[in-house]
Design an enzyme around this catalytic site. Structure first.
Site, PDB file in Angstrom:
ATOM      1  N   HIS A 165      -4.990   9.613  -1.015  1.00 48.15           N
ATOM      2  CA  HIS A 165      -5.329  10.927  -0.358  1.00 48.15           C
ATOM      3  C   HIS A 165      -5.047  12.293  -1.245  1.00 48.15           C
ATOM      4  CE1 HIS A 165      -5.365   8.979   3.536  1.00 48.15           C
ATOM      5  NE2 HIS A 165      -4.341   8.463   3.131  1.00 48.15           N
ATOM      6  N   GLU A 200      -7.451   4.389   1.136  1.00 47.25           N
ATOM      7  CA  GLU A 200      -7.459   5.421   1.961  1.00 47.25           C
ATOM      8  C   GLU A 200      -8.111   6.780   1.413  1.00 47.25           C
ATOM      9  OE1 GLU A 200      -3.771   5.839   4.333  1.00 47.25           O
ATOM     10  OE2 GLU A 200      -3.567   3.788   4.090  1.00 47.25           O
ATOM     11  N   ASN A 237       0.772  -1.107   0.023  1.00 46.62           N
ATOM     12  CA  ASN A 237       0.082  -0.006   0.084  1.00 46.62           C
ATOM     13  C   ASN A 237       0.902   1.275  -0.014  1.00 46.62           C
ATOM     14  OD1 ASN A 237      -2.778   1.054   0.393  1.00 46.62           O
ATOM     15  ND2 ASN A 237      -2.057   1.690   2.558  1.00 46.62           N
TER      16      ASN A 237
HETATM   17  O1  9MR Z   1      -5.725   8.512  10.060  1.00 43.55           O
HETATM   18  C1  9MR Z   1      -4.358   8.024  10.768  1.00 43.55           C
HETATM   19  C2  9MR Z   1      -4.096   9.091  11.951  1.00 43.55           C
HETATM   20  O2  9MR Z   1      -5.186   8.961  13.012  1.00 43.55           O
HETATM   21  C3  9MR Z   1      -2.698   8.775  12.619  1.00 43.55           C
HETATM   22  O3  9MR Z   1      -2.570   9.781  13.435  1.00 43.55           O
HETATM   23  C4  9MR Z   1      -1.803   8.789  11.388  1.00 43.55           C
HETATM   24  C5  9MR Z   1      -0.387   8.558  12.053  1.00 43.55           C
HETATM   25  O4  9MR Z   1       0.530   8.086  11.228  1.00 43.55           O
HETATM   26  O5  9MR Z   1      -2.021   7.834  10.612  1.00 43.55           O
HETATM   27  C6  9MR Z   1      -3.262   8.195  10.083  1.00 43.55           C
HETATM   28  O6  9MR Z   1      -3.545   7.202   8.906  1.00 43.55           O
HETATM   29  C7  9MR Z   1      -2.425   7.000   7.674  1.00 43.55           C
HETATM   30  C8  9MR Z   1      -2.480   5.733   7.382  1.00 43.55           C
HETATM   31  O7  9MR Z   1      -2.241   4.593   8.383  1.00 43.55           O
HETATM   32  C9  9MR Z   1      -1.397   5.255   6.093  1.00 43.55           C
HETATM   33  N1  9MR Z   1      -1.568   6.309   5.172  1.00 43.55           N
HETATM   34  C10 9MR Z   1      -1.614   7.562   5.620  1.00 43.55           C
HETATM   35  C11 9MR Z   1      -2.716   7.955   6.587  1.00 43.55           C
HETATM   36  C12 9MR Z   1      -2.959   9.355   7.008  1.00 43.55           C
HETATM   37  O8  9MR Z   1      -1.835   9.809   7.717  1.00 43.55           O
END
Ligand code: 9MR
Length: 351
Positions: free
Chosen positions: A242, A270, A206
């Site tokens: 994103h 995501e 991913n």
């Molecule tokens: O949405 C997630 C957020 O709550 C966390 O603080 C963050 C920490 O790294 O991770 C976010 O989710 C991520 C996902 O696990 C991997 N791709 C990017 C996402 C957004 O940062």
């Protein structure tokens, strides 16, 4: 075919029957044709796809939030609680409580669980990142983690993001502790360990900024092509998505197709589409169009299995904390009201 494919098909059928059954049982008031309410879940199912959301463990206690998750989605991804810092905060000491809660929720609502994520340089406890391990011991640490976590959830998780965000923007490998200590073989090693721990889960790699055809997605493409040639058990590629308002890559569908042509499943894992805040009606309309464009690109490619949005509400989104002045990226607003993006997703699934 991995057994999970059959299980997923049966699961989808059962979920469909359950939806049909509950709609019948509730004796909804008769609506004029055209006025009928769809759900994202029903629209995705009609298109032969799943639709998922990231779920924040703490928000499941809010009845309005959990009602949206259970009624609108056929797949759930733990936003945080299946990551290494939660699941193995200290070496050999595992914590599955929060992840198990999500699995229970999913089972109660006939939903698939999308596992996220086994090996990532972020949300990685200091004992791993600063442990000073040599190659052999770090490989052991990584394999033990995968074996325990994927083993614990074996049979419960349809997909795993085995490896997350392994690439630099130029398509070279990110210098994570795994890359710098173990070297190029660490990704294949991680997939073999995951396959041994859960032979039925589909195993994905991913990343972000790999939605269009560019240096980074070329790097990913070359890596997975090589892994397939070597018989490494990789099943799927996750395009995080994103995205920025008005900037859906024009070659998204072509990119999905080239990975699908390798025999891999592709997942939009995501999805969120951020804008400068505050939002306004024009931006929200553009956002609806962008959501539709992404979802219809998945709908158009048989090898694209589904779309997961990264959270329910703008109030909970990670975006404002990381990109100050930006946000409003989700499908529901701060008051859990649907935004135009909702209809964009329905349209993208052809409903
Ligand atoms: O949405 C997630 C957020 O709550 C966390 O603080 C963050 C920490 O790294 O991770 C976010 O989710 C991520 C996902 O696990 C991997 N791709 C990017 C996402 C957004 O940062």
């Amino acid at each position: 075919m991995r057994r999970s494919t059959v299980a997923a098909a049966v699961g989808a059928l059962v979920a469909g029957l359950a939806l049909y059954g509950s709609a019948q049982a509730q004796e909804e008031p008769v609506q004029a044709p055209g006025a009928q309410q769809s759900t994202l879940r029903a629209a995705a199912e009609a298109a032969g796809k799943f639709v998922g959301t990231a779920v924040s463990d703490g928000r499941l206690n809010d009845a309005s939030y959990s009602e949206i998750v259970s009624s609108e989605f056929s797949s759930v991804t733990a936003e945080n609680v299946m990551k290494w810092d939660t699941t193995e905060p200290n070496r050999g000491s595992f914590n599955f409580g929060p992840g198990d809660r999500l699995v229970e929720f999913a089972n109660a609502n006939d939903q698939q669980v999308y596992g996220h994520t086994l090996v990532w340089h972020n949300q990685l406890p200091g004992w791993v990142s600063n442990g000073g391990f040599g190659a052999a011991e770090l490989t052991q640490v990584m394999n033990d983690h995968i074996t325990e976590v994927a083993g614990h959830y074996a049979g419960q998780v349809a997909y795993w993001d085995v490896v997350n965000e392994a690439f630099n923007e130029d398509g070279t490998m990110r210098p994570s502790v795994f890359q710098t200590t173990i070297g190029d073989g660490w990704i294949a090693e991680a997939f073999r360990a995951a396959d041994a721990a859960d032979p039925d889960a589909k195993l994905c790699i991913n990343d972000y900024n790999v939605e269009g055809i560019n240096a980074k997605s070329d790097g990913l493409y070359n890596l997975v092509s090589g892994m397939l040639e070597q018989g490494v058990p990789v099943d799927c590629v996750g395009l995080q998505s994103h995205l920025i308002l008005g900037q859906v890559p024009g070659d998204l569908q072509e990119n999905i197709q080239r990975f699908a042509d390798l025999g891999l499943e592709v997942i939009i894992t995501e999805l969120d589409i951020r804008m400068t805040t505050p939002s306004d009606p024009n931006r929200l309309q553009q956002q609806a169009q962008d959501y539709e464009t992404v979802v219809s690109a998945c709908t158009a490619v048989p090898g694209c299995a589904g779309v997961t949005v990264w959270g329910i509400s703008d109030a909970d989104s990670w975006i404002p904390g990381v990109f100050p002045g930006e946000g409003a990226a989700c499908v529901w607003d701060e008051n859990l009201q649907r935004k135009p993006a909702y209809d964009g997703i329905l349209a993208g699934f052809g409903s």
